[in-house]
Design a protein around this motif. Sequence first.
Motif, PDB file in Angstrom:
ATOM      1  N   ALA A  44       0.822  -1.209   0.000  1.00  0.00           N
ATOM      2  CA  ALA A  44       0.000   0.000   0.000  1.00  0.00           C
ATOM      3  C   ALA A  44       0.858   1.261   0.000  1.00  0.00           C
ATOM      4  CB  ALA A  44      -0.929  -0.002   1.204  1.00  0.00           C
ATOM      5  N   LEU A  45       2.045   1.185   0.586  1.00  0.00           N
ATOM      6  CA  LEU A  45       2.946   2.343   0.673  1.00  0.00           C
ATOM      7  C   LEU A  45       3.972   2.375  -0.455  1.00  0.00           C
ATOM      8  CD1 LEU A  45       3.620   2.257   4.524  1.00  0.00           C
ATOM      9  CD2 LEU A  45       2.125   3.848   3.294  1.00  0.00           C
ATOM     10  N   SER A  46       3.960   1.370  -1.313  1.00  0.00           N
ATOM     11  CA  SER A  46       4.955   1.249  -2.370  1.00  0.00           C
ATOM     12  C   SER A  46       4.862   2.406  -3.361  1.00  0.00           C
ATOM     13  CB  SER A  46       4.761  -0.074  -3.107  1.00  0.00           C
ATOM     14  OG  SER A  46       5.555  -0.128  -4.267  1.00  0.00           O
ATOM     15  N   THR A  47       6.017   2.757  -3.949  1.00  0.00           N
ATOM     16  CA  THR A  47       6.059   3.784  -4.998  1.00  0.00           C
ATOM     17  C   THR A  47       5.914   3.167  -6.389  1.00  0.00           C
ATOM     18  OG1 THR A  47       8.484   3.660  -5.048  1.00  0.00           O
ATOM     19  CG2 THR A  47       7.476   5.319  -3.598  1.00  0.00           C
ATOM     20  N   ASP A  48       5.734   1.859  -6.454  1.00  0.00           N
ATOM     21  CA  ASP A  48       5.523   1.154  -7.714  1.00  0.00           C
ATOM     22  C   ASP A  48       4.302   1.742  -8.435  1.00  0.00           C
ATOM     23  OD1 ASP A  48       4.921  -0.673  -9.753  1.00  0.00           O
ATOM     24  OD2 ASP A  48       5.533  -2.404  -8.570  1.00  0.00           O
ATOM     25  N   ALA A  49       4.466   2.014  -9.734  1.00  0.00           N
ATOM     26  CA  ALA A  49       3.355   2.586 -10.510  1.00  0.00           C
ATOM     27  C   ALA A  49       2.195   1.610 -10.612  1.00  0.00           C
ATOM     28  CB  ALA A  49       3.831   2.990 -11.897  1.00  0.00           C
ATOM     29  N   GLY A  50       2.487   0.310 -10.539  1.00  0.00           N
ATOM     30  CA  GLY A  50       1.429  -0.692 -10.529  1.00  0.00           C
ATOM     31  C   GLY A  50       0.907  -1.046 -11.905  1.00  0.00           C
ATOM     32  N   THR A  51      -0.141  -1.852 -11.901  1.00  0.00           N
ATOM     33  CA  THR A  51      -0.780  -2.390 -13.100  1.00  0.00           C
ATOM     34  C   THR A  51      -2.235  -1.928 -13.137  1.00  0.00           C
ATOM     35  OG1 THR A  51       0.625  -4.367 -13.021  1.00  0.00           O
ATOM     36  CG2 THR A  51      -1.440  -4.541 -14.259  1.00  0.00           C
ATOM     37  N   PRO A  52      -2.765  -1.589 -14.306  1.00  0.00           N
ATOM     38  CA  PRO A  52      -4.186  -1.204 -14.361  1.00  0.00           C
ATOM     39  C   PRO A  52      -5.083  -2.322 -13.828  1.00  0.00           C
ATOM     40  CG  PRO A  52      -3.088  -0.621 -16.406  1.00  0.00           C
ATOM     41  CD  PRO A  52      -2.106  -1.459 -15.620  1.00  0.00           C
ATOM     42  N   VAL A  53      -5.974  -1.983 -12.931  1.00  0.00           N
ATOM     43  CA  VAL A  53      -6.901  -2.972 -12.371  1.00  0.00           C
ATOM     44  C   VAL A  53      -7.722  -3.624 -13.484  1.00  0.00           C
ATOM     45  CG1 VAL A  53      -8.916  -3.283 -10.875  1.00  0.00           C
ATOM     46  CG2 VAL A  53      -7.024  -1.827 -10.120  1.00  0.00           C
ATOM     47  N   ALA A  54      -8.044  -2.843 -14.505  1.00  0.00           N
ATOM     48  CA  ALA A  54      -8.853  -3.360 -15.609  1.00  0.00           C
ATOM     49  C   ALA A  54      -8.161  -4.499 -16.355  1.00  0.00           C
ATOM     50  CB  ALA A  54      -9.186  -2.236 -16.580  1.00  0.00           C
ATOM     51  N   ASP A  55      -6.832  -4.597 -16.215  1.00  0.00           N
ATOM     52  CA  ASP A  55      -6.078  -5.659 -16.903  1.00  0.00           C
ATOM     53  C   ASP A  55      -6.009  -6.948 -16.088  1.00  0.00           C
ATOM     54  OD1 ASP A  55      -5.647  -3.858 -18.905  1.00  0.00           O
ATOM     55  OD2 ASP A  55      -3.555  -3.439 -18.379  1.00  0.00           O
ATOM     56  N   LEU A  56      -6.533  -6.923 -14.859  1.00  0.00           N
ATOM     57  CA  LEU A  56      -6.419  -8.075 -13.962  1.00  0.00           C
ATOM     58  C   LEU A  56      -7.715  -8.877 -13.950  1.00  0.00           C
ATOM     59  CD1 LEU A  56      -4.626  -6.320 -10.952  1.00  0.00           C
ATOM     60  CD2 LEU A  56      -3.571  -7.680 -12.777  1.00  0.00           C
ATOM     61  N   ALA A  57      -7.585 -10.194 -14.008  1.00  0.00           N
ATOM     62  CA  ALA A  57      -8.744 -11.089 -13.937  1.00  0.00           C
ATOM     63  C   ALA A  57      -8.979 -11.464 -12.473  1.00  0.00           C
ATOM     64  CB  ALA A  57      -8.506 -12.334 -14.777  1.00  0.00           C
ATOM     65  N   ALA A  58      -9.909 -10.777 -11.828  1.00  0.00           N
ATOM     66  CA  ALA A  58     -10.129 -10.948 -10.393  1.00  0.00           C
ATOM     67  C   ALA A  58     -10.832 -12.261 -10.092  1.00  0.00           C
ATOM     68  CB  ALA A  58     -10.942  -9.782  -9.835  1.00  0.00           C
ATOM     69  N   LEU A  59     -10.296 -12.982  -9.095  1.00  0.00           N
ATOM     70  CA  LEU A  59     -10.947 -14.163  -8.545  1.00  0.00           C
ATOM     71  C   LEU A  59     -11.613 -13.778  -7.227  1.00  0.00           C
ATOM     72  CD1 LEU A  59      -8.079 -16.783  -9.088  1.00  0.00           C
ATOM     73  CD2 LEU A  59      -9.979 -16.236 -10.629  1.00  0.00           C
ATOM     74  N   SER A  60     -12.348 -14.693  -6.654  1.00  0.00           N
ATOM     75  CA  SER A  60     -12.886 -14.429  -5.316  1.00  0.00           C
ATOM     76  C   SER A  60     -11.728 -14.189  -4.356  1.00  0.00           C
ATOM     77  CB  SER A  60     -13.712 -15.623  -4.820  1.00  0.00           C
ATOM     78  OG  SER A  60     -13.935 -15.497  -3.422  1.00  0.00           O
ATOM     79  N   PRO A  61     -11.761 -13.102  -3.577  1.00  0.00           N
ATOM     80  CA  PRO A  61     -10.706 -12.882  -2.593  1.00  0.00           C
ATOM     81  C   PRO A  61     -10.833 -13.794  -1.378  1.00  0.00           C
ATOM     82  CG  PRO A  61     -12.347 -11.170  -2.407  1.00  0.00           C
ATOM     83  CD  PRO A  61     -12.746 -12.009  -3.587  1.00  0.00           C
ATOM     84  N   VAL A  62     -11.921 -14.543  -1.292  1.00  0.00           N
ATOM     85  CA  VAL A  62     -12.096 -15.557  -0.245  1.00  0.00           C
ATOM     86  C   VAL A  62     -11.785 -16.910  -0.878  1.00  0.00           C
ATOM     87  CG1 VAL A  62     -13.701 -16.676   1.352  1.00  0.00           C
ATOM     88  CG2 VAL A  62     -13.824 -14.197   0.975  1.00  0.00           C
ATOM     89  N   THR A  63     -10.692 -17.512  -0.436  1.00  0.00           N
ATOM     90  CA  THR A  63     -10.292 -18.801  -0.995  1.00  0.00           C
ATOM     91  C   THR A  63     -11.066 -19.928  -0.321  1.00  0.00           C
ATOM     92  OG1 THR A  63      -8.462 -18.920   0.598  1.00  0.00           O
ATOM     93  CG2 THR A  63      -7.977 -18.004  -1.579  1.00  0.00           C
TER      94      THR A  63
END
Length: 312
Positions: A44-63
């Motif tokens: 959360a504190l990283s200076t990394d520019a990151g990846t567009p959320v729209a490019d990520l295939a989201a799975l359930s965050p509850v495994t």
Amino acid sequence: MSTNVLRTADEWWVVRGERAVPVDTKAVTTAELIADRDAVREAALSTDAGTPVADLAALSPVTTPCRVVAQMVNYRSHARDSGFTGDIPPAFFRKASGSVSGPGEAVIRPSHVKFLDYEIELGLVMGASLPVGTVVEERDLPAYVAGLVITNDISAREVQLTKTQFYESKSYPTFTPTGPYLALLEPEDFVHFLDLRLKLSVNGELRQDRTLADMIVRPAQALTLLARFQPLDPGDLLLTGTPGGTALKAPPKPVEKIGALLPPAMKWKAFFKSQAKNPHYLSPGDVITATIATPDDRIDLGEQRTSVTDAK
């Protein structure tokens, strides 16, 4: 402020606006991620520019596997729609964790189901063990609840009503869309619970819209009642009930009284004949959109968007 986490097939991500930063963690399960909060904070504190959320295939965050427990008739508006009057006794039921699916995955309607319904629900994701006998006060919630997710308690109504069978009617694969985000909470976030607004639309038509202020049994009391008989562990999921606005509604009282005099087979045949005229049940091609957030976006669980399809 809460921190939104997204899961893909091989990574956990912290979401920052429209971009996401990978979490440097070996966590595979939700419970393992919750135990590695330092890695989440670093991302959360990283200076990394990151990846567009729209490019990520989201799975359930509850495994899964995990325990999936749900509260029944837990909003005043839903109680009215369901024909309840007076005090509503707290009740719970289980769902198979195999019903948990991703936030963009299609809801599959089984071939024998005609009356498929939606129920937006706030999901509590446990962050610590809840042994049998635990008493949870409001001030204790941060010690037990790690975060929140959007869930949709999809329901096969003819199975639920004719068999009085909640477990089967709500446990088919894809019947618990979850996510996109797991909002990991800080202790100060919990005072904003009642401001959370649940909204669900079908094909752009708003069907459900209520805040947690409409809730009958709130999370601390629910966990205390559940802990009388059911332990929970980190990563387990509690669905906290749905507000009014589902497709299923109780018939008018005179009709209900007449139906009670009929043999069960005749009663249900008449009831579902009338329900067949209800256009609000889900059909293939429908798109369900669900959101849960506070007005100031202090807690925002993202947007869940699922389509409906028939089993092949």
